[in-house]
Design a protein around this motif. Structure first.
Motif, mmCIF file in Angstrom:
data_model
loop_
_atom_site.group_PDB
_atom_site.id
_atom_site.type_symbol
_atom_site.label_atom_id
_atom_site.label_comp_id
_atom_site.label_asym_id
_atom_site.label_seq_id
_atom_site.Cartn_x
_atom_site.Cartn_y
_atom_site.Cartn_z
ATOM 1 N N LEU A 1 0.830 -1.212 0.000
ATOM 2 C CA LEU A 1 0.000 0.000 0.000
ATOM 3 C C LEU A 1 0.856 1.249 0.000
ATOM 4 C CD1 LEU A 1 -2.848 -0.981 2.517
ATOM 5 C CD2 LEU A 1 -3.047 -0.641 0.056
ATOM 6 N N GLU A 2 1.957 1.219 0.731
ATOM 7 C CA GLU A 2 2.846 2.393 0.778
ATOM 8 C C GLU A 2 3.471 2.658 -0.589
ATOM 9 O OE1 GLU A 2 6.777 3.977 3.277
ATOM 10 O OE2 GLU A 2 5.904 1.998 3.671
ATOM 11 N N GLY A 3 3.928 1.600 -1.270
ATOM 12 C CA GLY A 3 4.490 1.786 -2.599
ATOM 13 C C GLY A 3 3.460 2.288 -3.591
ATOM 14 N N LEU A 4 2.223 1.790 -3.482
ATOM 15 C CA LEU A 4 1.154 2.237 -4.367
ATOM 16 C C LEU A 4 0.836 3.703 -4.136
ATOM 17 C CD1 LEU A 4 -0.945 1.347 -6.490
ATOM 18 C CD2 LEU A 4 -2.482 0.763 -4.613
ATOM 19 N N TRP A 5 0.828 4.130 -2.878
ATOM 20 C CA TRP A 5 0.521 5.531 -2.568
ATOM 21 C C TRP A 5 1.625 6.459 -3.059
ATOM 22 C CZ3 TRP A 5 -2.890 8.916 -2.003
ATOM 23 C CH2 TRP A 5 -2.670 10.125 -1.333
ATOM 24 N N ARG A 6 2.899 6.043 -2.935
ATOM 25 C CA ARG A 6 4.007 6.872 -3.433
ATOM 26 C C ARG A 6 3.899 7.056 -4.953
ATOM 27 N NH1 ARG A 6 7.407 3.820 0.146
ATOM 28 N NH2 ARG A 6 8.057 2.571 -1.655
ATOM 29 N N THR A 7 3.550 5.979 -5.658
ATOM 30 C CA THR A 7 3.421 6.081 -7.115
ATOM 31 C C THR A 7 2.282 7.027 -7.497
ATOM 32 O OG1 THR A 7 4.205 3.805 -7.283
ATOM 33 C CG2 THR A 7 3.178 4.749 -9.229
ATOM 34 N N TYR B 1 -1.800 -0.433 -17.966
ATOM 35 C CA TYR B 1 -1.273 0.686 -18.760
ATOM 36 C C TYR B 1 -0.752 1.833 -17.894
ATOM 37 C CZ TYR B 1 -2.956 -1.435 -23.067
ATOM 38 O OH TYR B 1 -3.144 -2.282 -24.126
ATOM 39 N N ILE B 2 -1.316 2.024 -16.711
ATOM 40 C CA ILE B 2 -0.805 3.115 -15.858
ATOM 41 C C ILE B 2 0.355 2.652 -14.987
ATOM 42 C CG2 ILE B 2 -3.047 4.258 -15.815
ATOM 43 C CD1 ILE B 2 -3.516 3.205 -13.053
ATOM 44 N N GLY B 3 0.687 1.357 -15.028
ATOM 45 C CA GLY B 3 1.874 0.863 -14.333
ATOM 46 C C GLY B 3 1.662 0.493 -12.884
ATOM 47 N N TYR B 4 0.434 0.279 -12.467
ATOM 48 C CA TYR B 4 0.157 -0.087 -11.075
ATOM 49 C C TYR B 4 -0.109 -1.576 -10.907
ATOM 50 C CZ TYR B 4 -0.443 4.875 -10.034
ATOM 51 O OH TYR B 4 -0.237 6.209 -9.869
ATOM 52 N N LEU B 5 0.120 -2.378 -11.937
ATOM 53 C CA LEU B 5 -0.258 -3.788 -11.876
ATOM 54 C C LEU B 5 0.595 -4.552 -10.872
ATOM 55 C CD1 LEU B 5 -2.149 -5.905 -13.035
ATOM 56 C CD2 LEU B 5 -0.456 -6.372 -14.806
ATOM 57 N N ASP B 6 1.910 -4.278 -10.837
ATOM 58 C CA ASP B 6 2.783 -5.003 -9.907
ATOM 59 C C ASP B 6 2.434 -4.663 -8.467
ATOM 60 O OD1 ASP B 6 4.060 -6.149 -12.043
ATOM 61 O OD2 ASP B 6 5.660 -4.630 -12.121
ATOM 62 N N LEU C 1 -2.664 -7.756 -3.383
ATOM 63 C CA LEU C 1 -3.599 -8.878 -3.351
ATOM 64 C C LEU C 1 -2.946 -10.150 -2.850
ATOM 65 C CD1 LEU C 1 -5.467 -8.325 -6.755
ATOM 66 C CD2 LEU C 1 -6.287 -7.769 -4.463
ATOM 67 N N ASP C 2 -1.653 -10.323 -3.163
ATOM 68 C CA ASP C 2 -0.949 -11.508 -2.695
ATOM 69 C C ASP C 2 -0.663 -11.433 -1.197
ATOM 70 O OD1 ASP C 2 0.334 -14.050 -3.411
ATOM 71 O OD2 ASP C 2 2.176 -13.040 -2.798
ATOM 72 N N GLY C 3 -0.673 -10.232 -0.662
ATOM 73 C CA GLY C 3 -0.427 -10.079 0.770
ATOM 74 C C GLY C 3 -1.650 -10.337 1.625
#
Length: 441
Positions: free
Chosen positions: A12-18, A151-156, A162-164
């Motif tokens: 979640l932290e990495g997603l928020w930074r992006t 396409y926006i690069g948030y898939l990883d 979701l895996d967490g």
């Protein structure tokens, strides 16, 4: 548990930074220009659709002679036309920025939105292959979210999140990502199984070398095999251990066996009906007060359609345990009997001849199985007869053919002076009795 929570928080932290980084980039002047162009494309697409939409719909209405599948796809295109127009305008804007600016970053937002809009358009078109409306909506939303994240690069980052999210039971670990994969893979396999079963059903149904009951049995067996294989292959493809599932299914099967005895009995009875070929689609049957023809053989019931348009769903068990009259089991010939009487003054030899000729004059009565007429007794007021004749189309009805033969008898008797008597009573006055009549006031 703490490690799983830490993984989720890190994702979640990495997603928020992006997200914050991309939102910060939108404040740059070149990005604001692209946002303005996109808003202009949206407004222009709305105006074009307001003008083009009614004309496109009127053009569709003029294509009344086209196949239904073409009209259906044109209606789908009409409903998605605004998204297609917006995507084309966004691509045009991206091309204009490419002409004015050399660096791709100057048109990155326009290209990204145009790509996503194009993907959304084709996803909505491809989803029309799914017939079920609820499943179609799930497919549209699932593929739309996946394409957008890709396409926006948030898939990883989303995959890591979701895996967490997981539930652990000893060595067994079930994540939200595994559940989604299982749903997607199983859904695709079910879709493929459905296409294969429909194709095979059409081919089997048109094969005249196979009996109707065996066609139904083959189609149902094929459907069970395909859908079962799709289910278990889908679970195995995402890493589920089927050993535990086999033990669990065995326990569930024992419980269902006691609770669903009638359902199981109907299923087994349906298989027996298909195997012994006692009843098949198109047969004319009588079961109690129900007379009609077999429309379809189901896994639990048989559909019987009567002459008045009513459709009875009769459980398969009733057809196995009850007495069923199959009018067309071995052949299509059906013998019908009607009873009538004539006066004692009429010659019975002449009556029998006239009755047979009258029956032969009716269209549906078979001539090569000649009608017969016999005397059945001497009644109180008439000589009683039975007229027997054969037909070969019981699906066309029995009451109507009996009525037509009765009408033919009536006309023939009227023509030849044969009388149809009715009960009469004589009242005799004994000697010395007095007849009194009531006086009306």
């Amino acid at each position: 548990m703490e490690s799983e929570l830490q993984t989720v928080l890190s994702a979640l932290e990495g997603l928020w930074r992006t997200i914050r980084l991309n939102l910060g980039l939108l404040t740059l002047p070149v990005q604001l220009y692209q946002v303005a162009v996109l808003l202009g494309c949206a407004a222009l697409a709305w105006l074009i659709m307001r003008w083009l939409g009614p004309r496109f719909e009127e053009w569709i209405r003029t294509l009344s002679g086209r196949p239904k599948w073409q009209l259906r796809w044109l209606v789908v295109l009409r409903n998605r036309l605004s998204l297609a127009i917006f995507a084309l305008l966004a691509w045009a804007g991206s091309g204009s920025f490419a002409y004015m600016f050399t660096f791709p970053s100057r048109r990155y937002l326009l290209t990204l939105v145009a790509t996503i809009a194009t993907a959304w358009f084709f996803i909505r078109l491809a989803a029309q292959l799914v017939k079920n409306r609820f499943l179609r909506r799930i497919v549209i939303w699932g593929l739309t979210i996946y394409a957008t994240l890709y396409y926006i690069g948030y898939l990883d980052e989303t995959t890591a999140f979701l895996d967490g999210v997981a539930i652990e039971f000893g060595d067994f670990r079930l994540t939200l990502l595994a559940i989604l994969k299982a749903i997607i893979v199983t859904g695709l396999l079910f879709f493929g199984a459905r296409l294969l079963s429909q194709t095979a059903s059409r081919r089997i149904s048109t094969n005249q070398d196979i009996s109707p009951s065996m066609r139904v049995l083959t189609v149902k067996f094929l459907q069970i095999v395909l859908y079962s294989a799709a289910f278990f292959i889908g679970l195995k493809a995402v890493g589920f251990d089927l050993t535990g599932l086999a033990v669990l299914s065995g326990a569930i099967g024992v419980g269902l066996g006691f609770g669903l005895q009638k359902v199981v009995s109907n299923l087994v009875s349906g298989v027996i009906i298909l195997l012994d070929k006692s009843i098949k689609p198109g047969d004319v049957i009588s079961l109690g007060d129900t007379f009609g023809w077999i429309e379809a053989l189901g896994a639990r019931y048989v559909s019987v359609v009567t002459r008045d348009g009513k459709e009875y769903l009769i459980p398969n068990e009733d057809l196995i345990t009850g007495q069923v009259v199959n009018w067309s089991h071995s052949n299509e010939f059906v013998r019908l009997d009607i009873f009538f009487g004539t006066a004692y003054g009429d010659d019975p030899h002449k009556v029998r001849k006239i009755a047979i000729e009258a029956a032969q004059s009716v269209n549906r009565v078979l001539s090569f199985k000649a009608p017969v007429c016999h005397i059945t007794g001497f009644g109180d007021s008439s000589v009683d007869y039975i007229l027997r004749f054969w037909i070969r189309d019981p699906t066309e009805g029995l009451t109507n053919i009996r009525g037509n033969v009765y009408l033919a008898l009536w006309d023939a008797f009227q023509e030849h002076g044969i009388s149809i008597p009715f009960p009469q009573r004589e009242v005799k006055m004994l000697p010395g009795s007095v007849l009194e009549t009531a006086k009306g006031g």
